[in-house]
Design an enzyme around this catalytic site. Structure first.
Site, mmCIF file in Angstrom:
data_model
loop_
_atom_site.group_PDB
_atom_site.id
_atom_site.type_symbol
_atom_site.label_atom_id
_atom_site.label_comp_id
_atom_site.label_asym_id
_atom_site.label_seq_id
_atom_site.Cartn_x
_atom_site.Cartn_y
_atom_site.Cartn_z
ATOM 1 N N TYR A 147 125.251 36.499 30.743
ATOM 2 C CA TYR A 147 126.247 37.105 29.757
ATOM 3 C C TYR A 147 125.978 38.361 29.467
ATOM 4 O O TYR A 147 125.077 38.641 28.568
ATOM 5 C CB TYR A 147 126.155 36.092 28.673
ATOM 6 C CG TYR A 147 127.180 36.297 27.520
ATOM 7 C CD1 TYR A 147 128.502 35.765 27.594
ATOM 8 C CD2 TYR A 147 126.896 37.047 26.300
ATOM 9 C CE1 TYR A 147 129.408 36.048 26.652
ATOM 10 C CE2 TYR A 147 127.645 37.449 25.487
ATOM 11 C CZ TYR A 147 128.983 36.864 25.533
ATOM 12 O OH TYR A 147 130.036 37.195 24.513
ATOM 13 N N SER A 156 124.087 45.686 18.107
ATOM 14 C CA SER A 156 124.897 45.264 16.660
ATOM 15 C C SER A 156 126.342 45.117 16.636
ATOM 16 O O SER A 156 127.087 44.393 16.446
ATOM 17 C CB SER A 156 124.082 45.537 15.583
ATOM 18 O OG SER A 156 122.910 45.534 15.435
ATOM 19 N N GLY A 189 119.989 38.569 30.191
ATOM 20 C CA GLY A 189 118.862 37.642 30.568
ATOM 21 C C GLY A 189 119.416 37.134 32.043
ATOM 22 O O GLY A 189 120.711 36.601 32.095
ATOM 23 N N ARG A 349 97.175 30.758 2.887
ATOM 24 C CA ARG A 349 97.976 31.311 4.295
ATOM 25 C C ARG A 349 98.297 30.160 4.956
ATOM 26 O O ARG A 349 99.273 30.524 5.843
ATOM 27 C CB ARG A 349 96.408 32.094 4.953
ATOM 28 C CG ARG A 349 96.075 33.274 4.317
ATOM 29 C CD ARG A 349 94.786 33.592 5.119
ATOM 30 N NE ARG A 349 95.159 34.395 6.107
ATOM 31 C CZ ARG A 349 94.189 34.891 6.965
ATOM 32 N NH1 ARG A 349 92.888 34.449 6.889
ATOM 33 N NH2 ARG A 349 94.717 35.489 8.223
ATOM 34 N N GLU A 440 120.997 37.540 18.356
ATOM 35 C CA GLU A 440 122.055 36.781 17.645
ATOM 36 C C GLU A 440 122.246 37.177 16.305
ATOM 37 O O GLU A 440 122.616 36.538 15.222
ATOM 38 C CB GLU A 440 121.507 35.421 17.538
ATOM 39 C CG GLU A 440 121.708 34.634 18.828
ATOM 40 C CD GLU A 440 122.773 34.487 19.404
ATOM 41 O OE1 GLU A 440 123.960 34.521 18.712
ATOM 42 O OE2 GLU A 440 123.068 34.604 20.671
ATOM 43 N N ASP A 442 120.916 41.057 14.392
ATOM 44 C CA ASP A 442 119.634 41.535 13.561
ATOM 45 C C ASP A 442 119.395 40.896 12.345
ATOM 46 O O ASP A 442 120.376 40.894 11.517
ATOM 47 C CB ASP A 442 119.916 43.246 13.729
ATOM 48 C CG ASP A 442 118.732 43.856 12.748
ATOM 49 O OD1 ASP A 442 117.753 43.966 13.451
ATOM 50 O OD2 ASP A 442 118.708 43.838 11.569
#
Lengths: 702, 702
Positions: A147, A156, A189, A349, A440, A442
Site C-alpha cells: 500500500y 501526515s 511495507g 514503576r 496511522e 502521528d
C-alpha cells in the site's frame, strides 16, 4: 561448538523457580479463570494448538533471532512468511486465526502489508470487477501487494502528496508519474523486495483538473521473473530502528501507463473516453475503517504492555538486590537479599504498567463493540455515533501507543543492566513496537481531531443549555455527559477526606471528568474569547485529548470489572469470579489514582482536588501496591497467558530459570564460536606481542 | 552497483539549503562567538585539525555503519581502536586529545574500558611497584585491560558480589574463584574478546575472614597467542540494545592462582606470609573519583542533547507539512506548506531540549570546577565540600542522563517517520546512549544518596535554628541556603502577576528552591514523625533528588550566562557578547519555566505558585518560543559546532540537502545490490508463478 562454556554450578540461593513458586502460591484468584475472562476458552485453546504447530517448526524458530544482521533477518522473515502462508492454506485458517498464529511468531514480515492493507483496500474500495481481477488472486498470494501512500516529503499531510495519475482519454489509461525527488513513495511495507503489485495513492488528474489523492492498483514487478517493470524503479529504504524484518520500500514512476481498471472505483470513478470524474458519496464512510484500525492498535498496545510487564515483573520477583534493613527477608532462617519487586519504587514503576494493560484490554474490546455498532447504524443512515467514536479512537490510539512505548522502555530499565541485553527480549520489542507512535496518524498530530470534536461538543452544549430547551436527561453521549456535569458546577470539590475514599470509582471518574472538561473549557475560551490561534494552542489541545482519553480508559476499566460493560449483540457477558474481581479492582484503583498522583498538575488546576488530597492518593496507592497488588503481581502477569515461545526472553521465563537460560544464550553468540577473535593478529598482537615471542619469554614479563 | 537508482529530480520547492540559509540570516548573534564561549578557541581548532586527520581515513569511515551486523560492527570497531591508538602514538596525543578525537568517531570500541577504567584504577589504587609493572605497559597497550566488577547476580549492590580471592600463605598467592553461576562477571567492556588482563573485584579472604570487595589485577589471556589462561573461562555476553561495537564480556575463575602483587595495594594490603590485613585509610577519598565520573557523564549528556537537537531542529526547519491556515507561509508570493518548526507543539517538544543542552553544559563545567576544588581541599584535610558535591553529583547524573535519553527519543519522534530510519542517526544514538541511565549507579537507586544528604542537612539545619546559636549569614553551602530560606517562610507566595515577571531569575530560583525544600521537609516529617519506612518513601525520595538537581541546573544556567560563574583557578572567565547573552537568557527562561509548566504538580503543592500563575507561565513560554527562540533556533544548534562527520545523519546535515543524502544512503542498502531478492525462487515464486510461465502467458493474466 561454542568456545564459551559456563561452570556447572547453580545460581546462588534462593533459586528463581522456588521464588516464582512461592509467588504463585500467594495469588488470591484462579489465574486460569482470569485468562478465560480476558480471552475466552476458544482463544486460549487455539493458542495452545497453534503453539504445538509452530514452536518446533524450523521456519518459525526464534533461537537465532537476536544474533542475525538485517540481511539475514529479512531472509528469515521471507522464509517464515512463505511457510506461514503454506501452513494457513493447509489448515484453512480464517484471517483471525492467521493473525493469532502470526502474533505468536512475532516477526513482521514482507507479506504483512499484503494482508494488512493491500487486500483490505481492494475489498473496501474495489468494484466487483476489480475484486475478481485483483483480490481473488491476492487471496491465493498469486498477487502479492503493498500500500503505497506515504512519500518522502509527505506523511501526515496525505492531501499534499505529489505523485500524479493523469487520465489519457486517447488510450483510456492513467499515466502515473513522480514529478520530484520528494514524490518518491517511502516507507511502503513489503514493497522493497517482495510485492509484485501496489495500491498507489496518486493525485487523479482528468482534463487538467486535480481531484486529489485516489487509489490505483498497479503491477510493479514482472509476474514471470520478479524484475521491475519498465517505467518503475523500486527498492528497500534501508535499515531502521526496528521492523528490520520488513522490506519497507521506495518506488517512483516515470510516465508509467496503467489501464483504466487500475483506479479503484467502488466510490469514485472516471468515465472511459470522456474522462468525466464521478465523485464519491459520503466521505464519512471511510472513517469507519480508521476506527477499526485504531481499535486494533489499542488492542496491540495491550499486548505490548502485557508482554513487557510479564518479563519485568517475573524477573523482578527473581532478582534480589540489597537487604532491606527495615524489614529483612529470611528463607530458612537465613537473611536473603530482597527481591527487587518488594521495593516501593519498583512497584511504582511496574504495577501501573500491569494496570494499563488491563485498561487497554477492556478499552479495545469496547472500541470494537462501538465500531460494529456504528457500522450497523451507518448502514441504516444513522451517523449519531460516528463523530464521538472517531474522535475518541484518534486520541486513544495516540494515548495508548504512547503509554505502551514508554512502558516497554520502563520495563527494560526496571530489569537493571540485563534489560539492555537482547536476550531480555525487551530491546527488540521496543524497536519493533516504536513505529506505533508514528503510523496511522502521528501521536501528536491526530489529537487535534479529538480536540476539534471536544470543542465543538462543548460549544454546542453551552448553546443548548442557554437556549432554554435543554434537558440533561436527553444526553446519551458520554462526552456530553461529563461536559454537562462540569457546566452544572465548574467549582465542584472532591469530598474525600481519607485515603480509603479514593477507592470509590465515582470519585475517580469525577476527578477525570472534571479535569478533562476544565481543559476543554479553558481552550474554548482561549480560542473563542481571547482569539488565540489554533497553532498557539496545540500543546493545550494535546493535553485535552489525553485527559479525555484517560477518562475513557478509567471508565472502561471500571465497567470491564463490573461485568456490566455492554456486550456485542449475541454475545453473553463473561463471568468474573469474586476473588478475581476484587483483585482487578485493586488494579483499577491503582490505574486511576497513579496517573493523578504522578502528574497532578491539571487535576489541581481544575480545582476538583487539592494538594492534600493528592498526597492522600499517594498513601492509597502505596498501600494498595504493597498489600493488595504485590501478592498478586505474578498472578496478574501469568493471566496474560503469554507462552515462553512468544516472550523469547531469558528474564521473563515462566519457570524462573533466568540465569541458566541467559548464560546458555550467550554461548550461542557468533563471536564466541572461536576462542581467539579473528582480528587478533592484525589489531591486537601488534601491540601486545609485536615480535611474536613465545612461551616463557613473553609470559615471564608479567 | 546498486539496483536502486533515484530519479535525477530535485526535491519539491523550496529547497532545504535555501530554507536553512534563510534561518541563518535571521540569527541575532554570532554563532562562532557563542561556540567559542562554550568550548574555547583551542578546542574548536583542535576539532578542525582532528577532523582533517580522521574524516578520510578508512578505519574511521562511517558510511557503512548503519548497514553492518553485530559481528561486522565489532570487527570494524577493533580495527578503528587499533588505528586510533597508532595515530595517537604518532601524534603524541594527551588523554584529553585522545578523547576528543574518539568522540568525533563516536564508536565505543573494545579498548574503551582499558582507557576508561583499567588504567585509572591502576593509577589510583596501585602502589608504585604495581604502576611500574602494570600501568606502564598498559600505557603502551602491551597490556590491554578491563574492569571486572559487576556479576550476573550483583550490579547495584557491589558489596554483595560473590567472587572470592582467598590468600594462600603457603605460596603467597591469591586464589580467585567463582562459587556460583551468578558470580560470573558480566557486562565487562573489552573483556569479551580484546583484553589480556582484568582488574577483578573479589571478596578478599584471609585466615577465614571476609574483608569484602577488593581489586586484583590478573592476567586472563596468554600474551603469546591470546588464548585463555588455564583456570579462566571468558567470552562475549552477546547482542545488546546498543554498544554492540564493544565486547562486553563474562569471566569465571576455577581456583585460579595469582601472585601476591595482584592485590592493588595503595590503600589496603595483605602482609606476605602472615596474611595480616591492612585496612585502607579514609574511605571518603574514593568518593572524589565518583564525582569526576559523574561530572563527565553530565558533560556527555550535554553532547547527546546537543547532537540530537541539532538533527531534529535542522530537519524541522527543512521539513514542511500542511499549510497553517491562520498564517500561511509564502515564498515568491506562492503559499508553501509550513516548516514544522513553526508549529507550537514542535517548538514545545524541541526548544526545551536545546535549552537542556546548554543547562548541562554549564552544570558540567561547574561540577568539574567543584571536583578540582574539592580534591585540593581534601589534600589539606578539608572535607567540607565533599558531601554536598557527592550528593549533587549522584542526583545530577541521574537527572541529566534521564533527560538526555528521553530527549534523544523525543527528537527521533519529532523527525516524524524519518526519525525511525537509521539514516537519521537517531536510532543508533539512542541505543548507544541508553546504558547511561543504568551504569555508574542506576538512575533510581542513586537518588537515595542525594536524598540522604538532603534530609541530614535539613535535620541539622532545623536543630541549629532552634539552638539559638544560629546565624543565617554563616551559611555558605547552597543547599543549606535554599532550605533555610524555606524554613524562614514555608508559606512564601510568588509575587508575579503577569507572564513577563516570570522572566525574573530570582522568581525562577525561588520557585525551584521552595519546591525542593518543601519536598525535603515533607519527607523528613514522614520519616521522623510518621515513622514511615525508607522503602515506603522511595518515590518521594526520588522526587526530592530531581527537585534539588533541577534547581542546580536552573542556577548554573543563570550563572553561566551572567558570566559570573566561578572559574577554576588561573582561568579567566570567557566573554559573552550582549546579543548572545540576550539570546541565551531566552533559553534559560524557557528551561526554568517549561519544566514547571509541564509538571506543575509539586510547585503547586509547595504553595509557592498557583494554577493561574502556571497558566501565565504557559503564555510566557509560548511567547518566548515563538518570538525569541524560533528565529535563533538554527543558530543555537549551529553553535554546538557538531560537524556532519560527527552527526552522520541524512536529516541533520548542515547544508539542508536532506532528501538527496537520504536517498543516496538507501542505494547502499545491501539488499538493494540485486534487483531480485535471493529468496524469490524459493519463497515467492511458488505462489506467484509456480509453473514458471513465461512472457505474455503470465503477464496477460493481469
Amino acid at each position: 561448538m561454542s568456545a564459551l562454556r559456563f561452570p556447572n554450578l547453580p545460581p546462588s540461593e534462593p533459586q528463581g523457580c522456588d521464588l516464582l513458586a512461592q509467588e504463585r502460591a500467594k495469588t488470591t484468584f484462579s489465574v486460569n479463570d482470569l485468562s478465560v475472562y480476558l480471552y475466552g476458552e476458544e482463544h486460549l485453546d487455539r493458542q495452545q494448538k497453534f503453539l504445538e504447530l509452530i514452536e518446533n517448526e524450523p521456519a518459525f524458530d526464534k533461537s537465532d533471532r537476536y544474533f542475525l544482521g538485517r540481511t539475514e533477518r529479512f531472509a528469515a522473515a521471507l522464509k517464515k512468511d512463505h511457510a506461514l502462508v503454506k501452513l494457513s492454506q493447509e489448515q484453512k485458517w480464517t484471517p483471525e486465526e492467521f493473525t493469532q498464529a502470526d502474533l505468536l511468531i512475532d516477526t513482521p514480515g514482507p507479506f504483512g502489508l499484503h494482508r494488512g492493507m493491500f487486500m483490505p483496500t481492494l475489498a473496501s474500495q474495489g468494484n466487483e470487477e476489480q475484486q475478481e481481477k485483483f483480490l481473488k488472486p491476492a487471496l491465493r498470494y498469486e498477487i502479492i501487494g503493498c500500500y503505497a501512500q506515504t512519500e518522502l516529503g509527505h506523511g501526515s499531510n496525505v492531501q499534499g502528496i505529489e505523485t500524479t495519475a493523469t487520465y489519457i482519454p486517447e488510450t483510456n489509461e492513467f499515466e502515473i508519474h513522480t514529478p520530484t525527488l520528494t514524490a518518491c513513495k517511502w516507507w511502503i511495507g513489503g514493497l522493497g523486495k517482495a510485492a509484485n503489485h501496489a495500491v498507489v495513492m496518486a493525485r487523479l488528474i482528468t482534463a487538467g483538473k486535480d481531484h486529489g489523492p485516489h487509489a490505483f492498483v498497479v503491477p510493479i514487478r514482472s509476474m514471470e521473473d520478479h524484475t521491475l517493470l519498465p517505467g518503475v524503479m523500486a527498492g528497500d529504504i534501508g535499515p531502521k530502528f526496528g521492523y528490520n524484518t520488513t522490506d519497507n520500500g521506495t518506488i517512483w514512476f516515470d510516465h508509467y501507463r496503467v489501464p483504466h481498471i487500475s483506479l479503484l472505483a467502488k466510490y469514485s470513478s472516471v468515465k472511459p473516453g470522456s474522462g468525466e470524474y464521478v465523485k464519491p458519496p459520503n466521505a464519512k464512510l471511510s472513517y469507519g475503517t480508521m476506527v477499526l484500525v485504531r481499535a486494533t492498535l489499542v488492542g496491540y498496545a495491550r499486548i505490548a504492555l502485557s508482554k513487557a510487564a510479564t518479563i519485568a515483573v517475573r524477573y523482578s520477583a527473581v532478582r534480589q538486590q540489597f537487604v532491606d534493613k527495615d524489614s529483612p527477608k529470611k528463607v530458612n532462617g537465613k537473611i536473603i537479599e530482597t527481591p527487587v519487586l518488594d521495593y516501593s519504587m519498583q512497584q511504582y514503576r511496574l504495577f501501573p504498567i500491569i494496570a494499563a494493560a488491563y485498561a487497554c484490554h477492556f478499552t479495545s474490546k469496547e472500541m470494537m463493540r462501538l465500531y460494529y455498532l456504528n457500522i450497523k447504524n451507518m448502514a441504516s443512515g444513522n451517523f449519531s455515533l460516528l463523530a464521538d467514536v472517531h474522535a475518541s479512537s484518534s486520541g486513544l490510539k495516540s494515548l495508548t501507543t504512547t503509554i505502551a512505548t514508554a512502558s516497554i522502555e520502563e520495563c527494560r530499565r526496571a530489569c537493571g543492566g540485563h534489560g539492555f541485553s537482547s536476550f531480555s527480549g525487551l530491546p527488540l520489542m521496543l524497536q519493533d513496537y516504536s513505529p506505533n507512535v508514528t503510523w496511522e496518524g502521528d501521536n501528536y498530530m491526530i489529537t487535534q481531531q479529538t480536540g476539534r470534536y471536544l470543542f465543538k461538543s462543548f460549544r454546542e452544549l453551552v448553546a443548548k443549555r442557554s437556549s432554554g430547551k435543554f434537558s440533561a436527561s436527553s444526553i446519551t453521549n458520554p462526552t456530553l455527559a461529563y461536559l454537562n456535569t462540569y457546566l452544572d458546577n465548574p467549582n465542584l470539590k472532591c469530598p474525600a477526606t481519607t485515603p480509603a475514599q479514593f477507592h470509590n470509582p465515582e470519585i475517580q471518574l469525577a476527578a477525570y471528568g472534571h479535569r478533562a472538561a476544565h481543559l476543554v473549557s479553558e481552550i474554548v475560551h482561549a480560542l473563542d474569547v481571547e482569539k488565540r490561534s489554533w497553532n498557539s494552542m496545540l500543546v493545550d489541545i494535546y493535553n485535552a485529548s489525553v485527559a479525555h482519553c484517560e477518562l475513557i480508559l478509567v471508565q472502561n476499566f471500571i465497567l470491564g470489572i463490573r461485568g456490566d460493560m455492554p456486550q456485542p449483540e449475541g454475545i453473553s457477558a463473561p463471568v468474573l469470579s469474586p476473588a478475581a474481581k476484587e483483585a482487578l479492582t485493586d488494579l483499577s484503583d491503582l490505574f486511576a489514582l497513579h496517573m493523578i498522583h504522578k502528574q497532578p498538575g491539571q487535576f489541581l488546576a481544575s480545582g476538583y482536588v487539592d494538594a492534600k488530597q493528592v498526597s492522600m492518593m499517594g498513601k492509597a496507592i502505596m498501600d494498595v501496591m504493597e498489600n493488595k497488588i504485590r501478592p498478586n503481581a505474578i498472578g496478574f502477569v501469568d493471566a496474560f497467558a503469554h507462552p515462553d515461545y512468544y516472550l523469547n526472553s531469558a528474564l521473563g521465563r515462566f519457570d524462573g530459570k533466568v540465569y541458566e537460560a541467559y548464560t546458555e544464550m550467550a554461548t550461542r553468540e557468533p563471536i564466541n564460536q572461536t576462542e581467539v577473535i579473528e582480528g587478533y593478529e592484525k589489531y591486537i598482537k601488534p601491540f601486545t606481542n609485536p615480535e611474536g615471542k613465545k612461551g616463557k619469554t613473553i609470559q615471564a614479563r608479567l
